[in-house]
Design a protein around this motif. Sequence first.
Motif, PDB file in Angstrom:
ATOM      1  N   SER B 126      -3.151  -1.890  -1.809  1.00  0.00           N
ATOM      2  CA  SER B 126      -2.682  -3.249  -2.067  1.00  0.00           C
ATOM      3  C   SER B 126      -2.299  -3.969  -0.772  1.00  0.00           C
ATOM      4  O   SER B 126      -2.407  -5.195  -0.706  1.00  0.00           O
ATOM      5  CB  SER B 126      -1.504  -3.224  -3.028  1.00  0.00           C
ATOM      6  OG  SER B 126      -0.457  -2.464  -2.485  1.00  0.00           O
ATOM      7  N   ILE B 127      -1.897  -3.228   0.266  1.00  0.00           N
ATOM      8  CA  ILE B 127      -1.510  -3.889   1.507  1.00  0.00           C
ATOM      9  C   ILE B 127      -2.713  -4.582   2.152  1.00  0.00           C
ATOM     10  O   ILE B 127      -2.584  -5.624   2.785  1.00  0.00           O
ATOM     11  CB  ILE B 127      -0.845  -2.884   2.487  1.00  0.00           C
ATOM     12  CG1 ILE B 127      -0.277  -3.575   3.712  1.00  0.00           C
ATOM     13  CG2 ILE B 127      -1.828  -1.805   2.908  1.00  0.00           C
ATOM     14  CD1 ILE B 127       0.932  -4.419   3.441  1.00  0.00           C
ATOM     15  N   ALA B 130      -3.065  -7.737   0.483  1.00  0.00           N
ATOM     16  CA  ALA B 130      -2.007  -8.615   0.974  1.00  0.00           C
ATOM     17  C   ALA B 130      -2.448  -9.304   2.254  1.00  0.00           C
ATOM     18  O   ALA B 130      -2.318 -10.520   2.401  1.00  0.00           O
ATOM     19  CB  ALA B 130      -0.741  -7.806   1.212  1.00  0.00           C
ATOM     20  N   GLU B 218       3.620  -4.973  -8.267  1.00  0.00           N
ATOM     21  CA  GLU B 218       3.239  -4.850  -6.864  1.00  0.00           C
ATOM     22  C   GLU B 218       4.195  -5.585  -5.928  1.00  0.00           C
ATOM     23  O   GLU B 218       4.621  -6.707  -6.223  1.00  0.00           O
ATOM     24  CB  GLU B 218       1.823  -5.411  -6.657  1.00  0.00           C
ATOM     25  CG  GLU B 218       0.724  -4.412  -6.966  1.00  0.00           C
ATOM     26  CD  GLU B 218       0.675  -3.268  -5.974  1.00  0.00           C
ATOM     27  OE1 GLU B 218       1.276  -3.376  -4.883  1.00  0.00           O
ATOM     28  OE2 GLU B 218       0.032  -2.251  -6.282  1.00  0.00           O
ATOM     29  N   THR B 219       4.518  -4.999  -4.787  1.00  0.00           N
ATOM     30  CA  THR B 219       5.401  -5.641  -3.817  1.00  0.00           C
ATOM     31  C   THR B 219       4.637  -6.149  -2.601  1.00  0.00           C
ATOM     32  O   THR B 219       4.801  -7.295  -2.187  1.00  0.00           O
ATOM     33  CB  THR B 219       6.469  -4.649  -3.321  1.00  0.00           C
ATOM     34  OG1 THR B 219       6.955  -3.939  -4.450  1.00  0.00           O
ATOM     35  CG2 THR B 219       7.611  -5.391  -2.679  1.00  0.00           C
ATOM     36  N   ALA B 220       3.794  -5.294  -2.039  1.00  0.00           N
ATOM     37  CA  ALA B 220       3.173  -5.623  -0.756  1.00  0.00           C
ATOM     38  C   ALA B 220       2.438  -6.968  -0.758  1.00  0.00           C
ATOM     39  O   ALA B 220       2.674  -7.790   0.140  1.00  0.00           O
ATOM     40  CB  ALA B 220       2.235  -4.488  -0.335  1.00  0.00           C
ATOM     41  N   PRO B 221       1.548  -7.244  -1.731  1.00  0.00           N
ATOM     42  CA  PRO B 221       0.788  -8.493  -1.654  1.00  0.00           C
ATOM     43  C   PRO B 221       1.682  -9.722  -1.695  1.00  0.00           C
ATOM     44  O   PRO B 221       1.418 -10.704  -0.991  1.00  0.00           O
ATOM     45  CB  PRO B 221      -0.099  -8.436  -2.902  1.00  0.00           C
ATOM     46  CG  PRO B 221      -0.129  -7.021  -3.308  1.00  0.00           C
ATOM     47  CD  PRO B 221       1.173  -6.437  -2.895  1.00  0.00           C
ATOM     48  N   MET B 223       4.901  -9.897  -0.862  1.00  0.00           N
ATOM     49  CA  MET B 223       5.835  -9.935   0.270  1.00  0.00           C
ATOM     50  C   MET B 223       5.231 -10.716   1.432  1.00  0.00           C
ATOM     51  O   MET B 223       5.917 -11.465   2.104  1.00  0.00           O
ATOM     52  CB  MET B 223       6.140  -8.505   0.701  1.00  0.00           C
ATOM     53  CG  MET B 223       7.146  -8.367   1.811  1.00  0.00           C
ATOM     54  SD  MET B 223       7.950  -6.762   1.743  1.00  0.00           S
ATOM     55  CE  MET B 223       6.571  -5.675   1.974  1.00  0.00           C
ATOM     56  N   LEU B 224       3.931 -10.556   1.637  1.00  0.00           N
ATOM     57  CA  LEU B 224       3.285 -11.235   2.757  1.00  0.00           C
ATOM     58  C   LEU B 224       2.831 -12.647   2.424  1.00  0.00           C
ATOM     59  O   LEU B 224       2.436 -13.395   3.286  1.00  0.00           O
ATOM     60  CB  LEU B 224       2.072 -10.427   3.225  1.00  0.00           C
ATOM     61  CG  LEU B 224       2.347  -9.039   3.800  1.00  0.00           C
ATOM     62  CD1 LEU B 224       1.081  -8.475   4.405  1.00  0.00           C
ATOM     63  CD2 LEU B 224       3.459  -9.081   4.819  1.00  0.00           C
ATOM     64  N   ASN B 258      12.954  -4.199  -3.991  1.00  0.00           N
ATOM     65  CA  ASN B 258      12.628  -3.655  -2.671  1.00  0.00           C
ATOM     66  C   ASN B 258      13.726  -3.994  -1.660  1.00  0.00           C
ATOM     67  O   ASN B 258      14.133  -3.139  -0.875  1.00  0.00           O
ATOM     68  CB  ASN B 258      11.283  -4.231  -2.228  1.00  0.00           C
ATOM     69  CG  ASN B 258      10.827  -3.675  -0.902  1.00  0.00           C
ATOM     70  OD1 ASN B 258      10.794  -2.453  -0.757  1.00  0.00           O
ATOM     71  ND2 ASN B 258      10.515  -4.539   0.039  1.00  0.00           N
TER      72      ASN B 258
END
Lengths: 256, 303
Positions: B126-127, B130, B218-221, B223-224, B258
Amino acid sequence: MNSSISIDVRDFNLWYGDFQALHHVSVEIKPGIITSLIGPSGCGKTTLLRSFNRINERYGNVRTTGRITILGKNILDEDVSVASLRKRTGMVFQRPNPLPISVYENVIFGIKSHTPSSQLGRRVLDEAVETALREVSLWEDVKDRLKSRATELTLEQQQKLCIARLLPLKPDIILMDEPCSALDAAGIERIEELIGELKRTFTIVMVTHNMAQARRASDECIFMLMGEIIEHSATVELFGSPKHEKTGMYIEGRYG
Amino acid sequence: MREMSNPFAPTAYERRKARTARVMEYVFLAMGIALIIPMLLIIGVIVVKGWPALSWEYLTANPMRGGAVGGIWGPLIGTFYLTVLCLLIVAPVGILAGIYLNEYAPDNRLTRAIMIAVTSLAGVPSIVHALFGLGAFVAAMHLNKSLLVAAATLAVMTLPVMITSTREALAAVPRNFREACWNLGATRWQTIRTIVLPNSISGILTGVILVVARAAGETAPIMLTGAVASMWVEDEGWAKFTPYRLDEQFMAMAMHLNSIARDVPGMPESMKFGSALVLLLLILTINSAAVALRLYLRRRKRW
């Protein structure tokens, strides 16, 4: 043990859940002849056939009462091993169902699952394959491609193979569920011929929808309706002078 | 009649085979249990530790002092909007693309290449999605980091799942139904609309469930691409239900969790587990609603 009876059914009932598919079925099937089970769709003939090797019971909601005696033993008893039972009562299905492995492996699949591999040499297996395939007159057709996939054969060859793979287990009874319905006229003729030869060695019970086939290929007929046996007599009699009015109507094609 | 010897007694070899079969059954059972135990442990810990934090107040108040005090309203409604937006983008594109690939596309190299690409995309971390979102929407298209950009990034990430599950659901409809339709003079589209789609809707919904669960978790996508750990939001009247603008940054549950779990010192444990529990319950609720709908739709399907 009475050797003039191969399968002795006494007061047999079968339920799928709440639905009673067979009602107080009692019938004696003789060895060394072909017996046809006839009747309209849903009359229980396939269910009865499938009870003879207890293949119905895999489906959780099947319940039975009564007795089915084969080789002097009630096959519904606790101490019957279904694996041993099915070894003695082979089954041929409506659509040819060879396993998706080679012709050779198909024929020896049965022996391999009944014998420890230490007792099976190449020679024994080769011989078993040749004998079985010769017996169904398939040997000449496939002897050069024993290693090719069984599913690549023609439907007729596949159905012969499905019969051949029962033979190494030396069954007493062969059960056939509309064995010809997927075949063309020439195929039907050859399979019927084959069944006619097999009856010298085995008891054959065959479900069929085809009246002409029942008349041609079988020695005795059992007519079923709504889960009950209406009439059981020699084929000539059943078709010539049916004792029961409903039998007459069915074989004349007035219903079903 | 004299008791006969049993012609169907199990042979020694059969008894041995039966023993092996029983052992295998236990092995499979043990594997099944090994699969369930960690899941039960995780859920158990989160429920036990998070339960005390749950209250009406906790759900409806906005977080204060970095989430150490107050509730989780802002992130919760942020996740809701994010998921809905993501679905609005991914469901039409994914379902239509799935229909095209299964029903219309000729079976040639291009189609196969597309399918391989779709399947591989589903396995990309997922990053990476992102960074793609950041590069494509923010750097190249000069959009703000925002709710819309985050939703679009999640949509890109979940698109392969949507396409694959749609395609599989359509492929499960037997070919002879289609042939019957064509034979009666129906066009491809009529066939799809009246027979194929109604009979594959349960499978397509499975894809939607997967998408929702992933988008919400999901966090990564995000977050950016637009989510922030904390921000001020409107707390009065109807504005409380529409705290974010499409082209501005926002809070979301995954991001909130997070940050409070990692970045805020002296965070009460019940606040962290409370957020985790709410996120879990949210996904559970969405999933069970979709499962119920699917069971209902499947009941009408018989062949």
